[in-house]
Scaffold this motif. Structure first.
Motif, mmCIF file in Angstrom:
data_model
loop_
_atom_site.group_PDB
_atom_site.id
_atom_site.type_symbol
_atom_site.label_atom_id
_atom_site.label_comp_id
_atom_site.label_asym_id
_atom_site.label_seq_id
_atom_site.Cartn_x
_atom_site.Cartn_y
_atom_site.Cartn_z
ATOM 1 N N ARG A 56 35.039 37.353 40.490
ATOM 2 C CA ARG A 56 34.702 38.757 40.752
ATOM 3 C C ARG A 56 35.833 39.530 41.441
ATOM 4 O O ARG A 56 35.620 40.244 42.418
ATOM 5 C CB ARG A 56 33.399 38.846 41.564
ATOM 6 N N PHE A 57 37.017 39.368 40.918
ATOM 7 C CA PHE A 57 38.157 40.193 41.309
ATOM 8 C C PHE A 57 38.497 41.144 40.173
ATOM 9 O O PHE A 57 38.358 40.785 38.998
ATOM 10 C CB PHE A 57 39.409 39.336 41.564
ATOM 11 N N LYS A 58 38.960 42.325 40.516
ATOM 12 C CA LYS A 58 39.637 43.153 39.522
ATOM 13 C C LYS A 58 40.997 42.511 39.274
ATOM 14 O O LYS A 58 41.578 41.919 40.181
ATOM 15 C CB LYS A 58 39.827 44.582 40.045
ATOM 16 N N THR A 59 41.500 42.624 38.069
ATOM 17 C CA THR A 59 42.813 42.046 37.774
ATOM 18 C C THR A 59 43.706 43.065 37.077
ATOM 19 O O THR A 59 43.253 43.857 36.258
ATOM 20 C CB THR A 59 42.692 40.796 36.890
ATOM 21 N N VAL A 60 44.988 43.013 37.436
ATOM 22 C CA VAL A 60 45.997 43.875 36.827
ATOM 23 C C VAL A 60 47.131 42.984 36.338
ATOM 24 O O VAL A 60 47.644 42.146 37.094
ATOM 25 C CB VAL A 60 46.554 44.909 37.830
ATOM 26 N N GLY A 61 47.511 43.138 35.088
ATOM 27 C CA GLY A 61 48.630 42.398 34.541
ATOM 28 C C GLY A 61 49.787 43.333 34.212
ATOM 29 O O GLY A 61 49.623 44.263 33.418
ATOM 30 N N VAL A 62 50.922 43.125 34.863
ATOM 31 C CA VAL A 62 52.135 43.876 34.529
ATOM 32 C C VAL A 62 52.822 43.092 33.415
ATOM 33 O O VAL A 62 53.291 41.973 33.621
ATOM 34 C CB VAL A 62 53.052 44.025 35.754
ATOM 35 N N ILE A 63 52.858 43.678 32.234
ATOM 36 C CA ILE A 63 53.261 42.959 31.022
ATOM 37 C C ILE A 63 54.661 43.371 30.578
ATOM 38 O O ILE A 63 54.969 44.566 30.471
ATOM 39 C CB ILE A 63 52.267 43.210 29.874
ATOM 40 N N ARG A 64 55.487 42.374 30.309
ATOM 41 C CA ARG A 64 56.861 42.590 29.851
ATOM 42 C C ARG A 64 56.868 43.032 28.384
ATOM 43 O O ARG A 64 56.424 42.314 27.510
ATOM 44 C CB ARG A 64 57.663 41.295 29.996
ATOM 45 N N GLY A 65 57.343 44.291 28.150
ATOM 46 C CA GLY A 65 57.459 44.794 26.786
ATOM 47 C C GLY A 65 56.596 46.017 26.535
ATOM 48 O O GLY A 65 55.399 45.901 26.289
ATOM 49 N N GLU A 66 57.214 47.204 26.592
ATOM 50 C CA GLU A 66 56.471 48.441 26.342
ATOM 51 C C GLU A 66 55.899 48.507 24.935
ATOM 52 O O GLU A 66 54.890 49.171 24.692
ATOM 53 C CB GLU A 66 57.397 49.643 26.570
#
Length: 295
Positions: A72-82
């Motif tokens: 039950r966490f919010k998650t954010v993924g910073v993803i390589r590649g626009e």
């Protein structure tokens, strides 16, 4: 967590596999180990969001997304590649992470290199609010602590412990927990020898070495002979291997055994760290090339 049974895959009774990938269907292998104490710490700090970094087919992104859903966490993924911003639906890893509730921030490769810089982290906090930061690949001191729990008393009889190497967290944990008579051999998935310095940041002993001849051209690179090996291995031993990490490691171990690298009576334990979720994405690439699929 279920008790894992080590598999003897023969070859003069030398080689055994520890199936860490069976720990959990979605947070498997070393990702479970790396996230264990980080999740505990995030709860202690009363953080509601986990933020981390990864590429298009990252095992770590997939595992963190599911862990966020589970705990039950919010998650954010910073993803390589626009360029991936409009390709989520066609990317099995990112689609799975999105379905688990992960929010993405796609950045170009130059910006991504700043993932450890304080200014970049502050900008992310301004955008997403307060969060618990987990580094790329999940490797930090708490991750290493979790990986130190891979080896058990039952593993004391082994002379060599082999594992894949990405960001260096798993091998560092194995190095720290190994017995004095044991040698840890790491098989890097990336081209180059730079990872040694990262390992030395966490490893407390000198009982290890890297075998750098089996990356098949670098991270994410693959050749038909590796596909053949992975498929033959599964048919013979009923153990699936992924093409980025465990397939290359096992290919290397077999090749070294054939070359008599290991002493005749040595017992070798290969740590299967998981990563099987990446097979689906790799098969998409292989199909585009007209190459055989990983079964």
């Amino acid at each position: 967590m279920k008790k894992l049974s080590i598999t003897n895959i023969g070859i003069d009774n030398q080689l055994f596999v520890k199936p860490e990938y069976l720990i959990h269907p979605f947070i498997s292998g070393n990702k479970y180990r790396k996230l264990k104490y980080n999740i505990q710490k995030a709860k202690e700090l009363q953080k509601s969001t986990l933020l981390t970094f990864g590429g298009a087919y990252s095992n770590h992104i997939s595992a963190t997304a599911y862990a966020g859903k589970l705990y039950r966490f919010k998650t954010v993924g910073v993803i390589r590649g626009e360029e991936l911003v409009n390709k989520v639906d066609s990317n099995p890893t990112l689609k799975f992470a999105e379905d688990c509730g992960m929010q993405f921030k796609f950045v170009d490769r130059e910006t991504y290199r700043n993932k450890s810089e304080k200014d970049f982290i502050e900008k992310l906090k301004a955008e997403f609010g307060d969060f618990y930061l987990i580094p790329e690949g999940g490797t930090n001191q708490l991750a290493v602590k979790g990986c130190e729990e891979i080896l058990k008393e039952d593993d004391n009889d082994f002379d060599f412990i082999c594992c894949c190497v990405g960001t260096g967290g798993t091998i560092s944990g194995l190095i720290n927990s190994a017995k004095p008579h044991q040698k840890i051999l790491g098989f890097p998935a990336l081209k180059g020898d730079f990872i040694r310095e990262d390992i030395r940041k966490f490893a407390k002993k000198d009982n290890w070495d890297l075998i750098t001849d089996y990356h098949f051209g670098g991270y994410g690179k693959i050749k038909p002979e590796l596909i053949t090996f992975i498929n033959d291995f599964k048919k013979k031993y009923n153990i699936p291997l992924d093409p980025i990490y465990t397939g290359k490691m096992m290919f290397g171990i077999f090749d070294l055994m054939e070359k008599q690298f290991f002493p005749k009576d040595a017992k070798i334990l290969a740590i299967h760290t998981g990563g099987l979720q990446g097979i689906e994405g790799m098969n998409i690439k292989l199909k585009q090339k007209g190459w055989p699929q990983i079964e």
